[in-house]
Design a protein around this motif. Structure first.
Motif, PDB file in Angstrom:
ATOM      1  N   ASP A   1       0.828  -1.209   0.000  1.00 21.73           N
ATOM      2  CA  ASP A   1       0.000   0.000   0.000  1.00 21.73           C
ATOM      3  C   ASP A   1       0.861   1.257   0.000  1.00 21.73           C
ATOM      4  O   ASP A   1       0.499   2.265  -0.625  1.00 21.73           O
TER       5      ASP A   1
ATOM      6  N   ARG B   1       2.025   1.976  -3.537  1.00 23.62           N
ATOM      7  CA  ARG B   1       0.922   2.511  -4.344  1.00 23.62           C
ATOM      8  C   ARG B   1       0.586   3.946  -3.956  1.00 23.62           C
ATOM      9  O   ARG B   1       0.328   4.789  -4.822  1.00 23.62           O
ATOM     10  N   GLN B   2       0.611   4.230  -2.651  1.00 30.83           N
ATOM     11  CA  GLN B   2       0.296   5.583  -2.208  1.00 30.83           C
ATOM     12  C   GLN B   2       1.379   6.569  -2.629  1.00 30.83           C
ATOM     13  O   GLN B   2       1.079   7.697  -3.046  1.00 30.83           O
TER      14      GLN B   2
ATOM     15  N   TYR C   1       0.888   7.255  -6.227  1.00 31.08           N
ATOM     16  CA  TYR C   1      -0.306   8.106  -6.392  1.00 31.08           C
ATOM     17  C   TYR C   1       0.030   9.566  -6.088  1.00 31.08           C
ATOM     18  O   TYR C   1      -0.310  10.465  -6.870  1.00 31.08           O
ATOM     19  N   GLU C   2       0.712   9.802  -4.989  1.00 32.36           N
ATOM     20  CA  GLU C   2       1.043  11.178  -4.615  1.00 32.36           C
ATOM     21  C   GLU C   2       2.015  11.807  -5.607  1.00 32.36           C
ATOM     22  O   GLU C   2       1.902  13.009  -5.916  1.00 32.36           O
TER      23      GLU C   2
ATOM     24  N   GLU D   1      -8.835  10.660  -9.064  1.00 29.71           N
ATOM     25  CA  GLU D   1      -8.311   9.591  -8.217  1.00 29.71           C
ATOM     26  C   GLU D   1      -8.527   8.231  -8.874  1.00 29.71           C
ATOM     27  O   GLU D   1      -7.641   7.367  -8.854  1.00 29.71           O
TER      28      GLU D   1
ATOM     29  N   VAL E   1      -5.927   7.826 -11.759  1.00 26.54           N
ATOM     30  CA  VAL E   1      -4.539   7.612 -11.324  1.00 26.54           C
ATOM     31  C   VAL E   1      -4.371   6.250 -10.661  1.00 26.54           C
ATOM     32  O   VAL E   1      -3.434   5.506 -10.967  1.00 26.54           O
ATOM     33  N   ARG E   2      -5.297   5.901  -9.772  1.00 23.42           N
ATOM     34  CA  ARG E   2      -5.166   4.605  -9.091  1.00 23.42           C
ATOM     35  C   ARG E   2      -5.379   3.443 -10.065  1.00 23.42           C
ATOM     36  O   ARG E   2      -4.724   2.397  -9.940  1.00 23.42           O
ATOM     37  N   SER E   3      -6.262   3.615 -11.021  1.00 20.98           N
ATOM     38  CA  SER E   3      -6.457   2.572 -12.033  1.00 20.98           C
ATOM     39  C   SER E   3      -5.202   2.397 -12.867  1.00 20.98           C
ATOM     40  O   SER E   3      -4.808   1.261 -13.203  1.00 20.98           O
ATOM     41  N   TRP E   4      -4.553   3.498 -13.196  1.00 21.82           N
ATOM     42  CA  TRP E   4      -3.330   3.422 -14.006  1.00 21.82           C
ATOM     43  C   TRP E   4      -2.201   2.749 -13.238  1.00 21.82           C
ATOM     44  O   TRP E   4      -1.453   1.942 -13.797  1.00 21.82           O
ATOM     45  N   ILE E   5      -2.084   3.047 -11.948  1.00 20.06           N
ATOM     46  CA  ILE E   5      -1.045   2.403 -11.128  1.00 20.06           C
ATOM     47  C   ILE E   5      -1.287   0.898 -11.084  1.00 20.06           C
ATOM     48  O   ILE E   5      -0.346   0.097 -11.208  1.00 20.06           O
ATOM     49  N   SER E   6      -2.540   0.494 -10.924  1.00 15.93           N
ATOM     50  CA  SER E   6      -2.865  -0.941 -10.930  1.00 15.93           C
ATOM     51  C   SER E   6      -2.540  -1.564 -12.286  1.00 15.93           C
ATOM     52  O   SER E   6      -2.051  -2.701 -12.357  1.00 15.93           O
TER      53      SER E   6
END
Length: 219
Positions: free
Chosen positions: A116, A119-120, A123-124, A140, A143-148
Motif C-alpha cells: 500500500d 501505491r500511495q 499516487y502522490e 483519483e 490515477v489509481r487505475s493506471w497504477i494498478s
C-alpha cells in the motif's frame, strides 16, 4: 551491529530478487553473507522478519522510481518514470512478484502495508506531476487505475517477456493519457485537466504519438 543487519537485508534482497522467496533458505542467506545460521537469527527472529525487511527496502526503492523533477512535458516525464519502474522490475523480477503478490507472507499486515505504501507514494507523485493537491473522485480513479494497470502489466511481462519492454513503457504512458481522455469525456473538470496536460506537449512526444496513431486508425 546495524551495519551487519543492513548487509543481511541486502544479501537477502539479492537472493529474493533472483529466485522465489520460498526457494531461499536461511542457510543460503547465511552462506551468501559469510556468517553462521545462528548469527542470522541474532539479527532476525526468522525468515519472515528478514523477508519483510528486504521487502521494505525494495518497496522504498520502487516507490522512489516515481520521483521525477516537475519540469518539461508530462509525457516525457512519465516515460522516464516507466523506464525506471521497469528497470526495477527487470532487476528484481521474483522479488517484484513477491512484493505485489505477497509471497510467503500472504496475509501479513506488514507486507500488505508495504504494498500500500508503494501505491500511495506512486499516487502522490502522480498528483504532484499533474499539479493537483486534492484529487477529485474521477482523477483519483484514473490515477489509481493506471497504477494498478502498471503493476499488472509488469507482472504479466515477467511471465515470459513476450512483448518488448520499451514498447510497454510507451504503451503505459499512452494508457494514462487514454484513461484521462475517457474520463474527460464524462467530466468538465477532467476535460480542463486534460487540456492542461497536453498544452505544452511537443509534436514528437508520447502523447502526440498516441493522437497520431488514433487518427491513423480512424482514417
Amino acid at each position: 551491529m546495524e551495519e551487519r543487519r543492513q548487509q543481511l537485508i541486502g544479501v537477502a534482497l539479492d537472493l529474493f530478487s533472483r529466485r522465489s522467496p520460498d526457494e531461499v533458505s536461511i542457510d543460503e542467506i547465511a552462506a551468501a553473507a559469510g556468517i553462521s545460521r545462528p548469527l542470522v537469527y541474532h539479527y532476525f527472529p526468522g525468515k519472515l522478519s528478514l523477508y519483510e525487511a528486504a521487502l521494505k527496502r525494495a518497496s522504498e526503492d520502487l516507490a522512489s522510481r516515481f520521483a521525477e523533477p516537475h519540469e518539461g512535458p508530462l509525457g516525457a516525464r512519465l516515460l522516464r518514470v516507466m523506464r525506471r519502474y521497469f528497470d526495477f522490475v527487470d532487476e528484481h523480477g521474483p522479488g517484484f512478484s513477491a512484493l505485489m503478490r505477497g509471497g510467503p507472507a500472504v496475509g501479513s499486515s506488514t507486507t500488505n502495508a508495504l504494498i500500500d505504501s508503494v501505491r500511495q507514494a506512486a499516487y502522490e507523485q502522480m498528483l504532484a506531476h499533474l499539479g493537483v493537491t486534492d484529487a477529485p473522485p474521477r482523477l483519483e480513479l484514473v490515477v489509481r487505475s493506471w497504477i494498478s494497470l502498471a503493476e499488472s502489466t509488469a507482472l504479466i511481462w515477467l511471465d515470459g517477456r513476450r512483448v518488448p519492454r520499451a514498447e510497454l513503457e510507451v504503451q503505459l504512458v499512452h494508457d494514462f493519457a487514454a484513461l484521462a481522455a475517457v474520463s474527460a469525456a464524462h467530466d468538465p473538470d477532467m476535460a480542463l485537466l486534460l487540456r492542461s496536460m497536453v498544452r505544452n506537449e511537443p509534436a514528437d512526444g508520447p502523447f502526440a504519438e498516441l493522437v497520431g496513431r488514433l487518427i491513423a486508425l480512424a482514417s
